[in-house]
Design a protein around this motif. Structure first.
Motif, PDB file in Angstrom:
ATOM      1  N   ALA A   1       0.757  -1.178  -0.055  1.00 20.31           N
ATOM      2  CA  ALA A   1       0.015   0.113   0.159  1.00 20.31           C
ATOM      3  C   ALA A   1       0.805   1.243   0.062  1.00 20.31           C
ATOM      4  CB  ALA A   1      -0.922  -0.083   1.035  1.00 20.31           C
ATOM      5  N   ILE A   2       1.876   1.296   0.592  1.00 15.69           N
ATOM      6  CA  ILE A   2       2.771   2.416   0.751  1.00 15.69           C
ATOM      7  C   ILE A   2       3.481   2.951  -0.469  1.00 15.69           C
ATOM      8  CG2 ILE A   2       4.673   3.563   1.672  1.00 15.69           C
ATOM      9  CD1 ILE A   2       2.168   3.414   3.797  1.00 15.69           C
ATOM     10  N   ASP A   3       3.929   1.634  -1.200  1.00 16.15           N
ATOM     11  CA  ASP A   3       4.568   1.799  -2.537  1.00 16.15           C
ATOM     12  C   ASP A   3       3.417   2.506  -3.317  1.00 16.15           C
ATOM     13  OD1 ASP A   3       6.810   0.560  -1.896  1.00 16.15           O
ATOM     14  OD2 ASP A   3       6.279  -1.020  -2.597  1.00 16.15           O
ATOM     15  N   ALA A   4       2.342   2.008  -3.385  1.00 18.46           N
ATOM     16  CA  ALA A   4       1.039   2.245  -4.203  1.00 18.46           C
ATOM     17  C   ALA A   4       0.578   3.834  -4.022  1.00 18.46           C
ATOM     18  CB  ALA A   4      -0.206   1.650  -4.194  1.00 18.46           C
ATOM     19  N   ILE A   5       0.965   4.260  -2.567  1.00 22.92           N
ATOM     20  CA  ILE A   5       0.658   5.809  -2.359  1.00 22.92           C
ATOM     21  C   ILE A   5       1.765   6.643  -2.750  1.00 22.92           C
ATOM     22  CG2 ILE A   5       0.556   7.232  -0.307  1.00 22.92           C
ATOM     23  CD1 ILE A   5      -1.061   5.159   1.187  1.00 22.92           C
ATOM     24  N   ASN A   6       3.059   6.379  -2.667  1.00 20.89           N
ATOM     25  CA  ASN A   6       4.063   7.079  -3.069  1.00 20.89           C
ATOM     26  C   ASN A   6       4.259   6.900  -4.494  1.00 20.89           C
ATOM     27  OD1 ASN A   6       4.777   7.566  -0.636  1.00 20.89           O
ATOM     28  ND2 ASN A   6       6.356   5.771  -0.378  1.00 20.89           N
ATOM     29  N   THR A   7       3.790   6.067  -5.397  1.00 19.99           N
ATOM     30  CA  THR A   7       3.640   6.320  -6.943  1.00 19.99           C
ATOM     31  C   THR A   7       2.632   7.247  -7.148  1.00 19.99           C
ATOM     32  OG1 THR A   7       4.598   3.846  -6.843  1.00 19.99           O
ATOM     33  CG2 THR A   7       3.289   4.941  -8.698  1.00 19.99           C
ATOM     34  N   ALA A   8       1.551   7.168  -6.594  1.00 19.71           N
ATOM     35  CA  ALA A   8       0.597   8.191  -6.905  1.00 19.71           C
ATOM     36  C   ALA A   8       0.802   9.614  -6.424  1.00 19.71           C
ATOM     37  CB  ALA A   8      -0.802   7.928  -5.886  1.00 19.71           C
ATOM     38  N   LEU A   9       1.918   9.781  -5.586  1.00 13.79           N
ATOM     39  CA  LEU A   9       2.340  11.157  -5.191  1.00 13.79           C
ATOM     40  C   LEU A   9       3.595  11.507  -5.735  1.00 13.79           C
ATOM     41  CD1 LEU A   9       0.910  10.967  -1.357  1.00 13.79           C
ATOM     42  CD2 LEU A   9      -0.326  11.893  -3.514  1.00 13.79           C
ATOM     43  N   ASP A  10       4.362  10.741  -6.397  1.00 14.95           N
ATOM     44  CA  ASP A  10       5.573  10.642  -7.034  1.00 14.95           C
ATOM     45  C   ASP A  10       5.526  12.193  -7.811  1.00 14.95           C
ATOM     46  OD1 ASP A  10       8.234  10.203  -7.478  1.00 14.95           O
ATOM     47  OD2 ASP A  10       7.542   9.657  -9.512  1.00 14.95           O
ATOM     48  N   GLY A  11       6.585  12.874  -7.141  1.00 15.09           N
ATOM     49  CA  GLY A  11       6.814  14.252  -8.267  1.00 15.09           C
ATOM     50  C   GLY A  11       5.912  15.299  -7.856  1.00 15.09           C
TER      51      GLY A  11
END
Length: 343
Positions: A204-214
C-alpha cells in the motif's frame, strides 16, 4: 477564513439533500462501487444543474460554519470512489464483478479487463466549480490506490500489487491536473488499508508513493474504520497507521472521536501533519465547542499545534444536514478555543 494554527477541515463528503438523492436507499446498502443512476431523484438532463445547486449549498454551509479548508462536499458522487473508479480505460463498470467488502461480505464492483489508463481529467470540472465559488483554501479528494485495487475484480493484472500501481499511475496524472488548476490540498481516501491491513503492509505504501511521486502540492491520506452509519462496532486502535510515516504524503487524516483511540500512536508519525477526527459521526448529539476543544487538547500531548488540523472523523454524507452543519459549527468554535489558549 485562514488559520495558520489548528485550522479546521472536512474529510470530504457533506450530506446531499433529500431532494437530490435517495438517502434511505443509500443507507441500506454498501457504498456503491459502480454508477447507480436510480439513486438520483433528478432526471438525467437536469441532474448536473441540480448537483451544482446542491454543491453551492454545501460550500456555503462549510463557509458559514467557519471551516478553514473546504471541499465541494462530494455532492456529485454516489460514493467516494465511484466517479474515479468507473472513469478509467480498462474498467468494465457496466458488467460488474464481485470483491470482498471490508465487512467480509461480497460487494458489486467494477471488473478490470485491460490496462488501467486515465484518458481524461475526472474531477477537474468539479474543482473549477469549487475554486470559482469560494475564496477559502480547498481540498479535493480521490480514492486511494490500495482501496481501488480491493474494490475491483481483477481479470487483467498478475496480482493486486500490479493493479494498485496501475491505479496509482492514473491517480498521479489526475493529481497533477488538480494542483495545476487551483487545488490547495489533494487527499487520497484509502480506508481499505485498515480493513485489510496484512495485504496493505505488502504494497500500500508503494502504491501511495507512486500516486504522489513528483507532486509538489500539499497531499493527504485518509484512513478510517468505515462510515459510522454502516459500521457500529469499531476497534479501539489501528491495525495500519505507523506505516504511513513512510509515505510521502504530508498529512495523515484519521478517525479518533468515535473509537476513542489512544492518541499516543501519533508519536509514530513525527514528520506528518495530523488531520484529527474530533467529531463523532455516530452520535446525533451535537458536541459542544468545549468537548471538541478537549479532544484537540488530548492530541496536543503528542503533536505540536503547527502539525494539527481538526476535522470530523470521516465523511459526513450519511448525517442529517442540520446535524452536520451544527457539528461543523462546534468544530470551528472548539478549535478557536484551543487556538486562543495557545496564542
Amino acid at each position: 477564513m485562514e488559520h495558520n494554527l489548528i485550522p479546521t477541515t472536512v474529510v470530504g463528503s457533506y450530506p446531499q439533500p433529500e431532494w437530490l438523492i435517495d438517502k434511505e436507499s443509500l443507507q441500506n446498502r454498501f457504498p456503491p462501487r459502480i454508477k447507480d443512476h436510480q439513486l438520483w431523484r433528478i432526471s438525467k438532463h437536469l441532474l448536473g444543474e441540480a448537483q451544482d445547486d446542491a454543491t453551492l449549498l454545501a460550500i456555503r454551509d462549510m463557509e458559514r460554519a467557519g471551516i478553514s479548508i473546504i471541499t465541494d462536499g462530494e455532492i456529485r458522487r454516489e460514493s467516494y470512489s465511484t466517479a474515479f473508479a468507473t472513469s478509467l480505460n480498462g474498467v468494465d463498470a457496466d458488467n460488474p464483478g464481485t470483491a470482498r467488502h471490508r465487512s467480509g461480505k461480497p460487494d458489486i464492483v467494477p471488473r478490470v479487463i485491460g490496462p488501467i489508463k486515465r484518458t481524461h481529467p475526472v474531477q477537474l470540472e468539479a474543482l473549477k466549480f469549487l475554486r470559482k465559488n469560494t475564496t477559502r483554501n480547498i481540498k479535493v479528494t480521490l480514492p486511494g490506490p490500495y482501496s481501488l485495487s480491493q474494490q475491483a475484480q481483477n481479470e487483467h493484472y498478475k496480482d493486486d500489487k500490479s493493479l494498485a500501481l496501475a491505479y496509482a499511475n492514473a491517480l498521479n496524472e489526475e493529481i497533477r491536473d488538480l494542483f495545476k488548476f487551483g487545488a490547495d490540498i489533494v487527499q487520497l481516501d484509502d480506508p481499505y488499508m485498515q480493513g485489510f491491513p496484512d495485504k496493505a503492509k505488502l504494497f500500500a505504501i508503494d502504491a501511495i508513493n507512486t500516486a504522489l511521486d513528483g507532486i509538489d502540492g500539499t497531499t493527504a491520506v485518509h484512513l478510517c474504520f468505515g462510515y459510522a452509519a454502516l459500521i457500529d462496532n469499531k476497534p479501539s486502535g489501528y491495525s495500519f497507521l505507523p506505516e504511513l510515516e513512510h509515505s510521502i504524503a504530508k498529512q495523515i487524516s484519521i478517525e479518533a472521536a468515535q473509537p476513542n483511540i489512544d492518541l499516543s500512536i501519533l508519536k509514530q508519525l513525527p514528520s506528518k501533519t495530523i488531520i484529527l477526527g474530533v467529531i463523532d459521526l455516530n452520535d446525533m448529539t451535537i458536541e459542544t465547542p468545549e468537548v471538541v476543544a478537549e479532544r484537540i487538547r488530548k492530541a496536543l500531548k503528542y503533536v505540536e499545534p503547527n502539525r494539527l488540523i481538526a476535522a470530523p472523523d470521516c465523511g459526513m454524507k450519511y448525517l442529517p444536514r442540520n446535524v452536520a452543519y451544527k457539528k461543523l459549527e462546534s468544530l470551528a468554535q472548539g478549535a478557536d478555543i484551543v487556538r486562543q489558549e495557545i496564542t
